[in-house]
Enzyme design. Structure first.
Site, PDB file in Angstrom:
ATOM      1  N   ARG A  40      -6.719  12.041  -5.451  1.00 36.64           N
ATOM      2  CA  ARG A  40      -7.747  12.094  -5.265  1.00 36.64           C
ATOM      3  C   ARG A  40      -9.008  12.753  -4.839  1.00 36.64           C
ATOM      4  NH1 ARG A  40     -11.545   9.252  -3.852  1.00 36.64           N
ATOM      5  NH2 ARG A  40     -11.516   7.999  -2.331  1.00 36.64           N
ATOM      6  N   ARG A  90       1.325  -1.062   0.093  1.00 38.29           N
ATOM      7  CA  ARG A  90       0.025   0.403  -0.093  1.00 38.29           C
ATOM      8  C   ARG A  90       0.536   1.049   0.463  1.00 38.29           C
ATOM      9  NH1 ARG A  90      -5.810  -0.669   0.509  1.00 38.29           N
ATOM     10  NH2 ARG A  90      -6.042  -2.197   0.866  1.00 38.29           N
ATOM     11  N   ASP A 125      -6.836  -2.981  -7.510  1.00 41.22           N
ATOM     12  CA  ASP A 125      -7.757  -3.169  -6.169  1.00 41.22           C
ATOM     13  C   ASP A 125      -7.823  -4.788  -6.596  1.00 41.22           C
ATOM     14  OD1 ASP A 125      -8.586  -2.394  -3.751  1.00 41.22           O
ATOM     15  OD2 ASP A 125      -9.886  -4.133  -4.266  1.00 41.22           O
ATOM     16  N   TYR A 182     -15.596 -11.577   0.356  1.00 44.06           N
ATOM     17  CA  TYR A 182     -16.183 -10.304   0.207  1.00 44.06           C
ATOM     18  C   TYR A 182     -16.873 -10.463  -0.621  1.00 44.06           C
ATOM     19  CZ  TYR A 182     -12.125  -7.207   1.746  1.00 44.06           C
ATOM     20  OH  TYR A 182     -10.891  -6.518   3.213  1.00 44.06           O
ATOM     21  N   ARG A 214      -3.441   6.959   1.081  1.00 41.85           N
ATOM     22  CA  ARG A 214      -3.390   8.015   0.979  1.00 41.85           C
ATOM     23  C   ARG A 214      -2.516   8.976   2.696  1.00 41.85           C
ATOM     24  NH1 ARG A 214      -9.506   5.487   3.332  1.00 41.85           N
ATOM     25  NH2 ARG A 214      -7.370   3.530   2.527  1.00 41.85           N
TER      26      ARG A 214
HETATM   27  O1  CP3 Z   1       0.362   0.559  -3.445  1.00 36.39           O
HETATM   28  C1  CP3 Z   1      -0.827  -0.287  -3.546  1.00 36.39           C
HETATM   29  O2  CP3 Z   1      -0.158  -1.197  -2.396  1.00 36.39           O
HETATM   30  C2  CP3 Z   1      -1.810   0.190  -4.483  1.00 36.39           C
HETATM   31  C3  CP3 Z   1      -2.647  -0.865  -4.782  1.00 36.39           C
HETATM   32  C4  CP3 Z   1      -3.347  -1.914  -4.123  1.00 36.39           C
HETATM   33  C5  CP3 Z   1      -4.594  -1.422  -3.570  1.00 36.39           C
HETATM   34  N1  CP3 Z   1      -5.463  -2.260  -2.626  1.00 36.39           N
HETATM   35  C6  CP3 Z   1      -5.509   0.264  -3.588  1.00 36.39           C
HETATM   36  C7  CP3 Z   1      -6.741   0.804  -3.024  1.00 36.39           C
HETATM   37  C8  CP3 Z   1      -3.128  -2.989  -2.885  1.00 36.39           C
HETATM   38  C9  CP3 Z   1      -2.244  -4.532  -3.407  1.00 36.39           C
HETATM   39  C10 CP3 Z   1      -4.428  -2.854  -2.520  1.00 36.39           C
HETATM   40  C11 CP3 Z   1      -5.373  -4.520  -2.027  1.00 36.39           C
HETATM   41  C12 CP3 Z   1      -6.683  -5.147  -1.078  1.00 36.39           C
HETATM   42  N2  CP3 Z   1      -7.568  -4.510  -1.576  1.00 36.39           N
HETATM   43  C13 CP3 Z   1      -5.745  -5.775  -1.258  1.00 36.39           C
HETATM   44  C14 CP3 Z   1      -5.567  -6.862   0.159  1.00 36.39           C
HETATM   45  C15 CP3 Z   1      -4.203  -6.134   0.687  1.00 36.39           C
HETATM   46  C16 CP3 Z   1      -4.464  -5.815   2.296  1.00 36.39           C
HETATM   47  O3  CP3 Z   1      -4.064  -4.423   2.105  1.00 36.39           O
HETATM   48  O4  CP3 Z   1      -4.452  -6.806   2.751  1.00 36.39           O
HETATM   49  C17 CP3 Z   1      -7.788  -5.341   0.046  1.00 36.39           C
HETATM   50  C18 CP3 Z   1      -8.103  -6.412   1.316  1.00 36.39           C
HETATM   51  C19 CP3 Z   1      -7.998  -4.558  -0.186  1.00 36.39           C
HETATM   52  C20 CP3 Z   1      -9.545  -4.363  -0.866  1.00 36.39           C
HETATM   53  C21 CP3 Z   1      -9.453  -2.887  -0.378  1.00 36.39           C
HETATM   54  N3  CP3 Z   1      -9.757  -2.264  -0.880  1.00 36.39           N
HETATM   55  C22 CP3 Z   1     -10.110  -2.596   0.895  1.00 36.39           C
HETATM   56  C23 CP3 Z   1     -10.354  -3.431   2.372  1.00 36.39           C
HETATM   57  C24 CP3 Z   1     -10.243  -0.718   1.065  1.00 36.39           C
HETATM   58  C25 CP3 Z   1     -10.441  -0.332   1.800  1.00 36.39           C
HETATM   59  C26 CP3 Z   1      -9.737   0.238   3.596  1.00 36.39           C
HETATM   60  C27 CP3 Z   1      -8.578   0.852   2.779  1.00 36.39           C
HETATM   61  O5  CP3 Z   1      -7.544  -0.138   3.694  1.00 36.39           O
HETATM   62  O6  CP3 Z   1      -8.253   1.724   1.980  1.00 36.39           O
HETATM   63  C28 CP3 Z   1     -10.270  -0.705  -0.353  1.00 36.39           C
HETATM   64  C29 CP3 Z   1      -9.957   0.252  -0.833  1.00 36.39           C
HETATM   65  C30 CP3 Z   1      -8.375   1.136  -1.393  1.00 36.39           C
HETATM   66  N4  CP3 Z   1      -7.494   0.241  -2.765  1.00 36.39           N
HETATM   67  C31 CP3 Z   1      -7.269   2.251  -1.553  1.00 36.39           C
HETATM   68  C32 CP3 Z   1      -5.862   1.881  -2.362  1.00 36.39           C
HETATM   69  C33 CP3 Z   1      -4.928   3.210  -2.427  1.00 36.39           C
HETATM   70  C34 CP3 Z   1      -8.240   3.449  -0.389  1.00 36.39           C
HETATM   71  C35 CP3 Z   1      -9.094   4.124  -1.960  1.00 36.39           C
HETATM   72  C36 CP3 Z   1      -9.115   5.414  -1.382  1.00 36.39           C
HETATM   73  O7  CP3 Z   1      -8.460   6.343  -1.757  1.00 36.39           O
HETATM   74  O8  CP3 Z   1      -9.914   5.822  -1.083  1.00 36.39           O
END
Ligand code: CP3
Length: 333
Positions: free
Chosen positions: A41, A28, A77, A148, A32
């Site tokens: 964003r 990640r 994602d 999910y 943010r």
């Molecule tokens: O640099 C990076 O790693 C970005 C790429 C990336 C994202 N999601 C972008 C994202 C990756 C590798 C993921 C994987 C992901 N997504 C997982 C597995 C890894 C982990 O963290 O356990 C999971 C479970 C998700 C599902 C997901 N996506 C959730 C639960 C959420 C909301 C909660 C949160 O942590 O933000 C997201 C949203 C998300 N995915 C954001 C980003 C940058 C934030 C969205 C925003 O900008 O509002």
């Protein structure tokens, strides 16, 4: 002539003892905690970002401009797969992801997968923009996607766990089908230019090792077999008994969550490069240098460990902490 981050990362993944230095990146790392991401964003929804290869490239490059990282991960994602299966993904601020049509009947999984070409185009653009960095593609693991997809939102996943208890045969059929969808998605990212792919089983720890070995492991074995020619990393967050859970599946590396005993994991999965293990909370105000040193000691300084956190960077992380983390790795012998 310095070695590139890409060489350092891939040399370590290949367990080449002659590699120079130790590779580092953060799960990640685009997101943010960076003011420039929040600015992006403010102009685009998350779904707009993910669907635009140019904006994905920009988001993935942001951390590379600030920090001396060795790897970049495509901005996408894990829930793009359920979305492409017609499940209607949306993100509500502060509330996380939501699927409008969660999986109640097995029929939905027989539906055809919509195009994920925008992900492969994002990989290709990032490959061209960051030639000296290792490029990771990724996907959610079948079990985490199933969580999910059945519940429709994050949390304790009561419906997913109940559905497994109610009908193991049906659950296993869905997990097997998801394994093939995941393998297809990973192979397409590798074909578009990714050096390696990471499979995120974020919720592996929610299933006991017996049930996991019976229902989920065959799918992991299938993914590993279909990607046997490629570099692969598996993240089994919160899980115990890793060797039972991976079964005959061989990935190049295992990403280790913060609660796990890194030295014990390395003994349990000999021949696997390890990654991670530093608690994300350390970057909120802990002794970052001591945490990095702890990983160095647990691995004996060997060139078969990729420095990373045990889970993603949390949004409250000061960017300066990430600099300190990276610098601490660079200062290692
Ligand atoms: O640099 C990076 O790693 C970005 C790429 C990336 C994202 N999601 C972008 C994202 C990756 C590798 C993921 C994987 C992901 N997504 C997982 C597995 C890894 C982990 O963290 O356990 C999971 C479970 C998700 C599902 C997901 N996506 C959730 C639960 C959420 C909301 C909660 C949160 O942590 O933000 C997201 C949203 C998300 N995915 C954001 C980003 C940058 C934030 C969205 C925003 O900008 O509002």
């Amino acid at each position: 002539m310095g070695v590139t981050g890409r060489q350092r990362f891939l040399g370590t993944l290949h367990r080449d003892p002659s590699v120079e230095g130790h590779p580092v990146w953060l799960m990640r790392q685009a997101g943010r905690f960076l003011p420039e991401y929040r600015e992006l964003r403010s102009r685009h929804s998350f779904m707009e970002l993910v669907h635009s290869p140019a904006l994905c490239t920009e988001a993935a490059l942001q951390p590379l401009r600030r920090f001396d990282l060795d790897a970049t991960i495509v901005f996408s994602d894990i829930l793009e797969i359920p979305d492409a299966l017609g499940m209607g993904l949306s993100f509500t601020p502060g509330d996380g992801p939501r699927l409008a049509n969660p999986l109640r009947e097995s029929g939905q999984l027989e539906g055809t997968l919509g195009s994920l070409d925008y992900v492969y185009e994002a990989v290709a653009q990032l490959r061209a923009a960051a030639p000296g960095h290792a490029l990771l593609g990724f996907a959610g693991a079948p079990w985490t996607l199933y969580c999910y997809m059945v519940d429709g939102e994050g949390g304790e996943f009561p419906l997913a766990r109940q559905s497994i208890r109610a009908d193991e045969t049906r659950a296993k059929a869905m997990l097997d089908r998801l394994a093939d969808v995941v393998a297809d998605h990973l192979l397409a990212q590798l074909g578009a230019g990714a050096d390696t792919v990471q499979v995120f089983d974020t919720w592996a720890g929610r299933l006991d090792a017996d049930t996991y070995a019976r229902l989920v492991t065959p799918g992991l074995e299938r993914i590993a077999a279909r990607l046997a020619e490629h570099d692969t990393i598996l993240f089994l967050r919160g899980a115990d008994q890793l060797s039972r859970r991976v079964g005959r599946a061989k990935f190049s590396g295992v990403s280790v969550h913060a609660g796990a005993d890194l030295a014990a994991v390395r003994r349990e999965l000999p021949g696997w490069t390890t990654q991670g293990n530093v608690a994300s909370e350390i970057l909120l105000g802990g002794d970052i240098e001591a945490a990095v040193r702890g990983v160095f000691d647990a691995t004996g300084g060997a060139h078969d460990h990729i420095y990373n956190l045990g889970h993603g960077v949390v949004p409250a992380t000061p960017p300066e902490s990430v600099s300190r983390f990276v610098n601490a790795v660079r200062a290692l012998p």
